[in-house]
Design an enzyme around this catalytic site. Structure first.
Site, PDB file in Angstrom:
ATOM      1  N   HIS A 131       0.840  -1.207   0.000  1.00  0.00           N
ATOM      2  CA  HIS A 131       0.000   0.000   0.000  1.00  0.00           C
ATOM      3  C   HIS A 131       0.873   1.254   0.000  1.00  0.00           C
ATOM      4  CE1 HIS A 131      -3.257   2.752   1.507  1.00  0.00           C
ATOM      5  NE2 HIS A 131      -2.210   3.314   2.099  1.00  0.00           N
ATOM      6  N   GLU A 132       1.890   1.272   0.860  1.00  0.00           N
ATOM      7  CA  GLU A 132       2.756   2.449   0.937  1.00  0.00           C
ATOM      8  C   GLU A 132       3.542   2.644  -0.363  1.00  0.00           C
ATOM      9  OE1 GLU A 132       2.220   4.502   3.136  1.00  0.00           O
ATOM     10  OE2 GLU A 132       1.056   3.205   4.467  1.00  0.00           O
ATOM     11  N   HIS A 135       1.504   4.415  -2.910  1.00  0.00           N
ATOM     12  CA  HIS A 135       1.571   5.870  -2.768  1.00  0.00           C
ATOM     13  C   HIS A 135       2.779   6.417  -3.522  1.00  0.00           C
ATOM     14  CE1 HIS A 135      -1.732   6.859  -0.158  1.00  0.00           C
ATOM     15  NE2 HIS A 135      -1.341   6.067   0.818  1.00  0.00           N
ATOM     16  N   GLU A 202      -6.350   7.320  -0.554  1.00  0.00           N
ATOM     17  CA  GLU A 202      -6.236   6.071   0.191  1.00  0.00           C
ATOM     18  C   GLU A 202      -6.889   4.914  -0.560  1.00  0.00           C
ATOM     19  OE1 GLU A 202      -4.415   5.385   2.909  1.00  0.00           O
ATOM     20  OE2 GLU A 202      -3.716   7.434   2.616  1.00  0.00           O
TER      21      GLU A 202
END
Length: 287
Positions: A131-132, A135, A202
């Protein structure tokens, strides 16, 4: 290109807030000074905000020898995503959480708390780090890092306005009630600007992370677990710097009231539902 547009809009909105507060403090000359200060802050934030945020959290960099499991995991996921290897940091906080920072993929960093490494399984932590990295891949880490830094600066400038007063266009002192209103509303406006971008980002990072890891259910399980732990474990650095809360994978703050009204993150239940739907479709990384 979309994220560069968002970044430009964000910088312009924050700069406008600086000018309005500057005009409140010192009229036209105050507005000009705030414009210069705000422009300088934008440039400074572009180059240094990632270092500032990592310092706020007392994050320490790790490598393949000091944190082999975490480092190797990030290395594998970065390769999956076609990204340069980011710097990896660990934060000594009991609350399970994580974030990414940096101005671009070539100068990125990912950070995880010691709490998240204890609370999650290898598979769940892998989903979080994916997930990071999403980003990073989406190039939106600059947005979150700059907005966190600038929101803090706006709060400081608003407090300065309350303490030292303001003047109208004729040079007359502003009513004390107006000073208090500016001190309260300016940081709130900065938060609204942050939230205008934060929630949709998100969802995008959840979907991107699921594709990078090839395991949407792992991230869904991780989010459920992190949310449950975060409610009962305070994160001291985040409480001291609430403007950075929107950078985390799950909201780290414990306060109610306005913090619940103006959410920095989408509902975890909705994020989990979307990821479960992806898992049912057997989503895999496609580059």
């Amino acid at each position: 290109m979309d994220n560069w547009f968002k970044t430009t809009v964000l910088m312009a909105a924050i700069l406008t807030l600086f000018m309005l507060i500057g005009g409140f403090i010192g009229g036209k000359s105050g507005m000009l000074m705030a414009l210069i200060f705000g422009g300088g802050m934008n440039v400074f934030a572009y180059w240094n905000s990632d270092k500032m945020v990592l310092k706020m959290y007392n994050a320490h960099q790790v490598d393949a020898r000091s944190a082999p499991e975490l480092y190797t995991m990030v290395e594998e996921l970065a390769r999956n995503a076609g990204l340069p290897m980011p710097k990896v940091f660990v934060i000594d906080e009991d609350q399970p959480n994580a974030f990414a920072t940096g101005r671009n993929p070539e100068n990125a960093a990912v950070a995880a708390t010691t709490g998240i490494m204890r609370a999650l399984s290898y598979r769940e932590l892998r989903g979080v780090m994916a997930h990071e990295l999403a980003h990073v891949q989406h190039r939106d880490i600059l947005i979150s890092t700059i907005s966190a830094t600038m929101a803090g600066a706006i709060s400081a400038l608003a407090n300065f306005a309350m303490l030292f007063g303001g003047r109208d266009s004729n040079g007359h002192s502003i009513n004390p009630i107006a000073r208090i209103a500016v001190a309260m509303l300016a940081p709130l406006a900065a938060s609204v600007i942050q939230m205008a971008i934060s929630r949709a980002r998100e969802f995008e990072a959840d979907a991107g992370g699921a594709r990078i890891s090839g395991d949407p259910a792992a991230l869904a399980d991780a989010l459920t677990k992190i949310e449950a732990f975060a409610r009962g474990i305070p994160m001291h650095a985040a409480e001291a710097h609430p403007e950075t809360a929107q950078m985390m994978i799950v909201n780290p703050l414990h306060g109610g009231g306005l913090q619940n009204l103006f959410r920095t993150h989408p509902l975890t239940s909705e994020r989990v539902a979307r990821l479960r739907a992806m898992a049912q479709q057997n989503i895999r990384y496609t580059g």
